[in-house]
Structures are given as C-alpha cells and as structure tokens.
Design an enzyme around this catalytic site. Structure first.
Site, PDB file in Angstrom:
ATOM      1  N   HIS A  68      61.017  26.384  48.052  1.00 47.63           N
ATOM      2  CA  HIS A  68      61.248  27.258  49.203  1.00 47.63           C
ATOM      3  C   HIS A  68      61.243  28.727  48.784  1.00 47.63           C
ATOM      4  O   HIS A  68      60.744  29.598  49.515  1.00 47.63           O
ATOM      5  CB  HIS A  68      62.587  26.879  49.854  1.00 47.63           C
ATOM      6  CG  HIS A  68      62.963  27.732  51.012  1.00 47.63           C
ATOM      7  ND1 HIS A  68      64.147  28.431  51.067  1.00 47.63           N
ATOM      8  CD2 HIS A  68      62.312  28.012  52.166  1.00 47.63           C
ATOM      9  CE1 HIS A  68      64.209  29.099  52.203  1.00 47.63           C
ATOM     10  NE2 HIS A  68      63.111  28.868  52.892  1.00 47.63           N
ATOM     11  N   GLU A 102      57.739  30.008  48.639  1.00 47.62           N
ATOM     12  CA  GLU A 102      57.239  30.325  49.985  1.00 47.62           C
ATOM     13  C   GLU A 102      57.671  31.735  50.393  1.00 47.62           C
ATOM     14  O   GLU A 102      56.881  32.506  50.969  1.00 47.62           O
ATOM     15  CB  GLU A 102      57.761  29.279  50.968  1.00 47.62           C
ATOM     16  CG  GLU A 102      57.469  29.584  52.425  1.00 47.62           C
ATOM     17  CD  GLU A 102      58.600  29.153  53.339  1.00 47.62           C
ATOM     18  OE1 GLU A 102      59.103  30.009  54.096  1.00 47.62           O
ATOM     19  OE2 GLU A 102      59.001  27.966  53.296  1.00 47.62           O
ATOM     20  N   HIS A 103      58.925  32.091  50.116  1.00 48.74           N
ATOM     21  CA  HIS A 103      59.412  33.434  50.447  1.00 48.74           C
ATOM     22  C   HIS A 103      58.672  34.502  49.652  1.00 48.74           C
ATOM     23  O   HIS A 103      58.282  35.546  50.199  1.00 48.74           O
ATOM     24  CB  HIS A 103      60.912  33.522  50.154  1.00 48.74           C
ATOM     25  CG  HIS A 103      61.779  33.130  51.299  1.00 48.74           C
ATOM     26  ND1 HIS A 103      62.509  34.030  52.031  1.00 48.74           N
ATOM     27  CD2 HIS A 103      62.022  31.908  51.861  1.00 48.74           C
ATOM     28  CE1 HIS A 103      63.176  33.401  52.986  1.00 48.74           C
ATOM     29  NE2 HIS A 103      62.906  32.110  52.894  1.00 48.74           N
ATOM     30  N   GLU A 121      64.464  39.111  46.994  1.00 48.57           N
ATOM     31  CA  GLU A 121      64.355  38.049  48.008  1.00 48.57           C
ATOM     32  C   GLU A 121      65.557  37.106  48.004  1.00 48.57           C
ATOM     33  O   GLU A 121      65.729  36.329  48.938  1.00 48.57           O
ATOM     34  CB  GLU A 121      63.062  37.251  47.775  1.00 48.57           C
ATOM     35  CG  GLU A 121      62.533  36.538  49.006  1.00 48.57           C
ATOM     36  CD  GLU A 121      62.150  37.463  50.138  1.00 48.57           C
ATOM     37  OE1 GLU A 121      62.234  37.025  51.303  1.00 48.57           O
ATOM     38  OE2 GLU A 121      61.781  38.630  49.885  1.00 48.57           O
ATOM     39  N   GLU A 166      69.457  32.410  54.623  1.00 47.92           N
ATOM     40  CA  GLU A 166      68.895  31.217  55.274  1.00 47.92           C
ATOM     41  C   GLU A 166      69.702  29.982  54.878  1.00 47.92           C
ATOM     42  O   GLU A 166      69.963  29.104  55.708  1.00 47.92           O
ATOM     43  CB  GLU A 166      67.423  31.057  54.881  1.00 47.92           C
ATOM     44  CG  GLU A 166      66.702  30.010  55.693  1.00 47.92           C
ATOM     45  CD  GLU A 166      65.215  29.932  55.378  1.00 47.92           C
ATOM     46  OE1 GLU A 166      64.569  29.017  55.894  1.00 47.92           O
ATOM     47  OE2 GLU A 166      64.711  30.779  54.610  1.00 47.92           O
TER      48      GLU A 166
END
EC number: 3.4.24.-
Length: 1009
Positions: free
Chosen positions: A86, A89-90, A166, A173
C-alpha cells in the site's frame, strides 16, 4: 458477468428490442467466447511481458479511462513489510524517475481529473490497481497519461525523503480504518482466513511498519514483485482509432525492463474446515447489533455455457432468498431489521456466500436462528414456481436494460471488466451474445435447480458465524445451541413450508379519467416542453438519447417542515418513514416488491424543510407503472397500523442508541449545535422525543403533503417518446383529483425560514468521546452571507472557492506537511428559504482527520493557509486547475440525464425564475460563464475577502473530536511531573486525589449494580 457491447452488427441489432432477440441452440460444453482474447478489445502482449487492452468507446465523449493492473498485493509481504504494498501505491503519486514533487497530481488537476482518496488507486491482498480518467481532446494528454502508468510500472522513486513525506498520509489512512466498522471487518476477515497467510496480511498493514519501515525495504519489495509480466495496461475511451493508442503504449512501455528475473507469484491456500467457527465480537462503538454468516468455498470456473448456466442459477437463488429475507424483516416483531445474502470473491482461490443482518440489541440469537431456519426451509421445501417466476422476470429486466444500453456503457465500466479479465480470468463475451444466452437459459432453470444451491449454505461447509454487539449478550455456547437447534428441526422435518401472500395484479385497480393540457410552452434553448394540466399540475419534459433505458423525474411543491410549529416537528418529520413502512403507494413494501417484479422502476417521496418532493428512476417501458405509483401516492390515505409503526419506532430507537455510541455522530451533533444555535431543526432526535411521536399526526401530515396536484411542478428527463408518454402523463398525473380547497398552498417568498444563527465570536472546542482506539476529526467553519444584488455570480463563485480551498489545503497539509490523508471543503446554503429577494446565509467548512496530538497545530496551519490566500491570492496555476476541473465536470454532465434534471429543476427553483424557464436557465448559465471569465488570482483573492470573514481568523468555529482522557492517565501524568513549583504540584496532587475518590466511588457503584 461482463456486459460489453459488440461492434459487429451493432446498427442492425440496434433496430430490434431485446424482446425480438431469438433463442439460441446451446451446447452446455461449448466454451464461452474466444478466450484468452476478450471480446471488443485490441489485445496483445509486448516482448517484456506487459499485456494491453485497448477499446474505442464514446461514452463519455472525449474522455479515456486508463488503468495499470498489477498482480501484486499485501499477501506477498514479509513480516517486516506489512503495509508496504500500500505504501508503494502512495509513493507512485509522489515521485517517479520522470515526475517529482507530486507532479502527477498537478498534471491530473491541470486537465480536470481530480485526485483524491480511493479515486486513483487501490491495494488489495492480491492486486494493486492504478486508475486515471483523462480528457483526450488534445493528443498529448493521452500520451502523458500513458507515460504516467509506464512510470508506475518500473520507475517509482523510493527514497527516505519521499517515504518520510508520505508516512503521515498513510498513517492517517490507517487511523481512519481503526473505527468500529474497520475493527469488526478486520476481525471477521482474520476469522475467515485463519490458518492462511491472508489472515495476517490486511492491505493497510501495521502501524509500526508504516511509521518506521526503511526505504530500502520498500524498494526491495517494489523491485522484487513489480514485473511487467504481472501487469496489464487498459485503455478505453473516445479514441479516433485503437492503433494509435496501441502505438502509444508500445512507445512508453516497450523499453521498460524489470530489474531482476520475475519470481513466480505463489498461491496461498486457505485451509478448509468442517467444524463451524464462532465469534462473539463486542464493540462499544458499534452502530448496532449484527450477525454475519459466511460459507466459504473455492471459486467456480466460468469457462463453458454450463458454467454460465450455473452462475445464473446461483444468482436466482440469491435473489429468491433475499426476497424472503426482506419479507421477514417486515413482519410483526421481526427477528431482524434488515438481512441479505450475497456471493463475494474474497481472495484469488476463495469465494463466500455471506449472510448479514442487523437487529435490535440482545437480538442476535433470534436473528441467527431466523437466518439459519430460512436456508433450511429452502433445503426442505424449495422455492415455489411463483417465487422463481418473480426472480426470472427481475433478471430478464436487468439483462434487457443492459442490452438496450449496450452502446452507452461508460468507459470506466468497460475498463473495469478488462481489469477483471486480466486479474481473475473473467470472460468478456459481448452483450449481444450474453443477452441471447440469458434469454435462452433463464426459462430452463427450474425451482429445484435454484433451491439446490441451499446445500452450499450448510454450517458444516467452511462456515463462520460471528455476532457483533455493543454490549455482550450472546456467548459462543449460545451460538452453538442455535445451530444445533436448527439442525435438529431440519433433520426432524419440523420446519413448515413458506407461506405466500396473495399479490394484486395491477398497481391501479381502476384507471383514472385522463386530464387535459390547458397550456403548452416550448423552450427550444433548453430543449423542453412545458405543460399545464387541467388539475393545475405543471409538467416539463425533455427527451434525450444519453441512455436508452432511463427516464428520470422529480416533482416538487413549496412548503415543508419549516411551516410547522416546533411541537409538531418531530412527529411530522417521521411522516415519510412511517408512511413508507405502511405503504405510501397503497401496498405494503413486501407486497409491492412482488408486484413490480420484472419492472425497472423506483419511486420515493421526501419531506424537506421547504419542499415536498417525489422522485423516480425507471425504464421507458415501465413509465406507466412509475406514473401509476405517483397517482397512488396522491390518492392513498395512509393510516397508522400498530404493527408497521411498531417496527419503525423500534428501528428508530436502535438508530438513536447507535448514534449515541458513535464518537463521530456525537462530534457532528456538537458541530451542528454550535454552528446553528441549537436550532430544533438541526438537533438530533432523542429517544424521549421518539416516544412522544404521534403516528396519526405523522400520517395525516404526510397525506396532506401529497394531496393537491395544483401545487406541484414535475420535471421529466430521459428516453421519452412524447406520443407514448403524453397520454400516460394525462391519465395518471392529469387524472389526480384536485381537492375542492387548496391544500398546503404556499408562496415561496412567504415561507418561514429555519431558525439558526452562527456564532459571532471565535469558538475553539474539543469534543472528548470514549474511544476504543484514538481517532481525531477536525471541522473548521466560517460564516457566509451572499447579498441579493450579485447572487447568481456569487453562488457560482462560492462553488469555485470551495474547490480552490480544498485543493490548497490538501496541498499544504498533505503534500507539504505530510500530516493528513485527505481534506474536504463543503458549502452549506440549505438552511435558507427559497425566497427570490432575501440574502443567503450559510457556511463553508473544512474537514479532515489527523493525529490527535497535532490537531490544534493543523487547525492553525489551515487558518494560516486561508489567510495567505486572502492576503496574497492564489496563483494562476491554481485558478487554471480549478477552472479545468469545473469545465470537465460540466462537459461530462451535459451527457447525463441527472445533470439535465438538476439543471431544469434549478431553473424553476432559481430566484430569477419569473414564469419563463428558458430565461431562468439562460441567466444561470450566463452567470456561470461570467464567473469563469472573471476568475483570476486577483478576483479570487477579492472573493475570499468578501465572502469569508476577512481575515478569516476573526470569526470561525473549530471543533476537534478527541479521545476522552483516561482518569488513570491523568493521574500518572500528575505524579510523573518533575518541573512544576511545589505549590502548583501540590495543588494538582490534591485535585488528583479528589478525582481518584470520585473514580473509586464510580467503580464501587458500578460493581454494586
């Protein structure tokens, strides 16, 4: 199954409806389609292993839906990498070899393609998907978008600086997922996947990994698994030709090479189990009590016609069982408020039938028993032929709608189907073939074929049963006893057959005398016809060709709940809920469901503060049924029935209790109370108030709201043939009897406004709520007042400013400071009465979630950014991006029925409307264009100073949801203190001892209970 329009013979087939399609001669062993090639796409594989799919599709015009699908998900992570898939992806949107400093996000916004949470990428246990939706009216835009996907495939930059920037967004999230719903979902997932790697590889990962994983570990994962042979690029859009797009894919991808040999992606089996697994999950913040039963099994192949027939039979089973469960939920003292069953693909090798229900507190055992009993009843007695005919008609209606709109499928839908073809080998066979196949096979599937699927829902077949409650009531032994009881009843055949109720044949038993058109106007600039009927109702219709199987309409009348005295408000506001349960169209909902089987029609009614409305979405072939329902709405006299009212009030009480447990609802209620002066209209309903609701008063008010047709204006948009629609309009809308005296007849300028006032001073407040895990939400709110003189432009302007503020706050708090996942800016003007002369009051609010420890700091940063925009203004780049986003959304809207319905309604409801719809719509559009032409850095800066308080720091409210402080934590912080003076420290100790005494007394009192 994939519903994709075919290119061949399209013009010929277009002339014939679904009902003229001929039945097929089928061979059950025949393979579906021409696998591996999917229908309708240019399909191929590059030398480096990348698969591509390219398809032309003109819906919407001049747009393309793109994707990069990667067969890499969280299940491939090692223990120290949990959450890394994940994170990759960020990082993709943060920086690549070619694009740095969130240039990709800037590109997306510059071409009107918004960037936001869950809009551009997703990571699951088995895959990662990157999606773009971009305009293609300029050739270079498509090339650049494909180049971005190519960068994702092998050029994502993973440095310590990129990762540290990030972490905050990913952490937020993660925190957002740790609410009651997230905890319950995670717990159930781990129970179902127990014994497999999937159980410990939730895509969001672990907090410690998110906070501290080294960049080298992330890079290692990316380089090991991101190989072109495990990827596909999909491009569906309004292209001049597909060859050019294939060439662009080759240009940007052909030279890409993975850094190492691709490892084989392993298969992770999920162990089967015959014994039932049980869990009683207690969640203090739960929205209510619930039961979930999952029956796990391997995913079935879908390769042959027989496989397809089996899939149809399975779908019929789920539909038929859901119809029964809905009817049970509407009985007297039902075991559950809602219950449904669905098939869901969980992970690559596994799917499940999942039954879920919501019920009253301490009602989970009764709910579980009813769910198990109903499946057992199907095994013993099957479904009736009538039940199967209802389901068959429903599925025929669905495939007919897809067939009729085969040339109007959205590009995003087609893109998603090709993604599933690549990731899960779902066949894509073309809608013409599929429609013929369903039309042939559905009548051949018998009731016994359908009932056979109940055998897969046995508690001895990979079954997992879970209850979720806010307070512990059921135990695992209780669950076992319920299962044992139902199994015994089934073995002894002590379960009675399903009892069917008699269903009327017609919605309207006696057709009304048609009305007449007393006045007709044409507005060619909007493309609408306006009729005044003999009963006073005004009807406006616009024929479109956007979707062949859609007609929308909304009717509205001025005068609503604001006209009521406060003492009647609670009862009357429940009117539509109570009437809906009793049957506002003259029939109980469970009965109406069967009456409408095979028809695509949905009609609803709503009571608002200033208007009463009814709305519909239907197929053109079912327009008569939809208008019949409206006729029934106006002619039915709803009377409270003890059974139905009892169900409604019980559900309402459970909802209120759930709301009181939810920290976010407590927070939202305090925001409303603060910003709107504790107005009764915005105040949440309490249980004590619910118990005073007068059902008779609620029904009488609802009946009066939909009694006088002369007060209503109805707007109809969609695939209308006036020669067919007009007689139906005259019969069922024109046939509504007009009462002898006007009922709820109001002048829009004389309506009572809702009582609400915004604080005149700065208010900053913490709402502290008990939480299982720390959550934090921020709402920063500013008052707005728009003056009548320039109202049209100002309303458009405030929309632009809202988007500008949202974009800049995300850039500042996420991309610059790395502390939030997303932010939302919303504009509320809904409290104003629809007067044509009064000023408008409302507010602009900024919402985001964050780490509780830095919430106040982020409020200050957000205020500073807004002040900076007021003092310095936005850049030209900012303005260009906002204008582009608005223009692209407007262009897309022009191709949608919902856009035109809303546009015409706004024309009627606008303050400039004076009887001429064309003039009203023209003024509104000219206001929009003037606003676009005038918007520049300087005018935006002036608008921010004019519309918001200037400076914004002089009047605002900031409400922050925080976890409630632990009393023990408070005491430990006191005793741990070393830096205060003895006097201050002693004072704190005394206060702490007093608090401890109160706490001890509280514990003692609880134990004594």
């Amino acid at each position: 199954m994939d519903l994709i329009a075919g290119e061949s013979s399209k013009k010929v087939l277009r002339k014939h409806g679904f009902r003229s399609l001929k039945l097929m001669s089928v061979d059950m062993e025949q393979e579906l389609g021409n696998e591996p090639e999917p229908f309708g796409a240019d399909y191929g594989r590059l030398d480096n292993g990348l698969v591509y799919y390219v398809r032309r599709n003109s819906k919407p015009r001049m747009r393309a839906a793109l994707a990069l699908a990667v067969k890499v998900g969280s299940v491939l992570e090692e223990e120290d990498q949990r959450g890394v898939a994940h994170i990759v992806e960020h990082l993709a949107f943060s920086a690549t070899t070619r694009y740095t400093n969130h240039d990709i996000v800037k590109f997306l916004e510059s071409v009107g393609a918004e960037f936001g949470p869950c809009q551009n990428a997703m990571t699951t246990a088995d895959e990662t998907i990157y999606e773009l939706f971009v305009p293609v009216d300029k050739p270079e835009l498509l090339s650049q978008a494909i180049s971005i996907l190519a960068e994702f495939s092998s050029e994502i930059r993973v440095s310590k600086e990129d990762l540290d920037k990030e972490r905050g967004a990913v952490m937020e999230e993660y925190r957002g997922n740790r609410n009651a719903t997230g905890r319950m979902q995670d717990s159930h997932w781990q129970l179902m996947m127990e014994g497999s790697k999937y159980a410990e590889r939730l895509p969001i990962g672990l907090e410690k990994v998110i906070r501290s994983v080294p960049a080298a570990t992330v890079k290692q994962f990316y380089q090991k698994w991101y190989h072109l042979c495990n990827m596909a690029v999909v491009a569906v859009g309004d292209f001049p030709d597909t060859k050019t797009v294939v060439d662009l894919i080759k240009t940007h991808f052909e030279d890409k090479r993975s850094s190492s040999e691709p490892p084989q992606i392993p298969v992770f089996p999920v162990p089967s189990h015959e014994e039932t697994r049980f869990s009683c999950f207690v969640e203090s913040e739960a929205a209510g009590s619930a039961v979930m039963i999952s029956y796990k099994m391997p995913i079935s192949d879908l390769k042959t016609v027989k496989d397809y027939r089996d899939m149809l039979a399975e779908s019929m089973f789920l539909h038929a069982l859901n119809q029964r469960l809905f009817k049970i939920s509407r009985r007297k003292d039902p075991p559950f408020f809602a219950c449904s069953v669905a098939a869901d693909a969980l992970v690559s090798p596994l799917k499940a039938y999942i039954m879920s229900s919501s019920c009253k507190e301490k009602g989970t055992l009764a709910s579980l028993e009813s769910m198990l009993l109903e499946v057992a009843r199907v095994r013993l007695h099957g479904f009736s032929e009538r039940e199967i005919s209802v389901v068959r008609a429903l599925m025929m209606s669905e495939i007919e709608s897809a067939y009729l709109e085969r040339d109007q499928v959205q590009s995003t839908s087609l893109r998603d189907e090709y993604i599933q073809h690549f990731l899960h080998k779902e066949p894509v066979i073309g809608i013409e073939y599929e429609a013929q196949l369903q039309k042939t096979l559905l009548p051949q599937i018998s009731a016994s074929d359908v009932a056979r699927y109940s055998e897969k829902l046995r508690t001895s077949c990979g079954c997992v049963i879970k209850t979720m409650e806010p307070r512990s009531a059921a135990t695992i032994d209780d669950l076992r006893n319920v299962v044992s009881k139902v199994n015994s009843l089934e073995e002894e055949k002590m379960i009675a057959p399903w009892d069917e109720e008699k269903i009327p044949e017609e919605v309207v038993s006696e057709k009304p005398t048609p009305g007449e058109v007393t006045h007709q106007l044409e507005y060619p600039e909007v493309g609408v016809t306006e009729l005044t009927l003999s009963n006073g109702m005004q009807v406006c219709y616009k024929s479109t060709d956007f979707l062949d199987d859609q007609v929308l309409f909304t009717g509205f009348s001025y005068g609503g709940l604001s006209e009521l005295p406060e003492s009647d408000y609670i009862s009357c506001s429940m009117g539509s809920t109570i009437a809906g349960e009793i049957g506002m169209f003259g029939y109980k909902p469970s009965m109406l469901m069967d009456m409408l089987a095979g028809k695509r029609v949905e009609v609803s009614a709503r009571l608002g503060p200033y208007m009463r409305t009814f709305s519909c979405d239907c197929s053109p072939t079912d327009l008569e049924t939809a208008l019949q329902l409206v006729y029934q709405l106006f002619t039915t006299n709803v009377m409270p029935q003890e059974e139905e009212v009892g169900i409604v009030m019980q559900m309402a009480e459970e909802a209120v209790r759930a709301r009181e447990r939810d920290p976010y609802t407590v927070f939202a209620n305090r925001v409303k109370e603060l910003n709107y002066g504790n107005s009764y209209f915005f105040r949440p309903i309490r249980i004590s108030e619910l118990r005073k609701v007068d059902p008779l008063k609620a029904c009488e008010y609802f009946n009066s709201c939909f009694r006088d047709p002369s007060t209503f204006t109805v707007v109809i948009v969609g695939n209308l043939d006036p020669t067919i629609a007009l007689p139906l309009i005259l019969q069922y809308l024109g046939g509504i009897p007009k009462p002898p005296q006007p009922v709820l007849h109001f002048n829009r300028d004389d309506l009572k406004g809702l009582p609400f006032t915004f604080p005149t001073k700065i208010t900053r407040e913490f709402v502290r709520s008990p939480m299982v895990e720390a959550q934090c939400s921020v709402q920063l709110c500013f008052p707005v007042q728009l003056t009548n003189g320039t109202m049209i432009e100002e309303i458009h302007c405030i929309g632009f400013l809202g988007k500008l503020l949202e974009t800049k706050i995300i850039q500042f708090l996420r991309f610059t400071h790395g502390q939030i996942y997303s932010a939302e800016v919303s504009v509320f003007l809904g409290g104003n009465k629809p007067s044509r002369t009064a000023d408008l009051r409302g507010d602009i609010s900024v919402n985001f979630s964050c780490d509780p420890e830095i919430s106040s700091k982020l409020v200050d940063l957000a205020l500073e950014e807004i002040v900076r925009l007021q003092e310095e203004g936005p850049s030209q780049e900012d303005i260009s991006a906002i204008l582009e986003i608005e223009q692209r959304a407007h262009e897309n809207g022009l191709q949608e029925n919902y856009h035109w319905l809303d546009r015409i309604l706004r024309g009627y409801q606008s303050r400039v409307y004076a009887g001429d719809l064309g003039a009203s719509c023209k003024i509104l559009e000219e206001g929009r264009l003037r606003m676009r032409e005038s918007l520049a850095p300087q005018t935006a800066q002036a608008a921010l100073q004019r519309i918001l308080p200037h400076p914004c720091k002089k009047q605002y409210t900031a409400v922050i949801l925080m976890p409630q402080r632990s009393r023990f934590g408070f005491l430990s912080s006191i005793f741990a203190s070393r830096s205060e003076t003895p006097y201050i420290r002693d004072t704190k100790i005394l206060a702490g001892i007093a608090s401890l005494a109160v706490l001890v007394f509280g514990i003692w009192r609880y134990s004594r209970k």
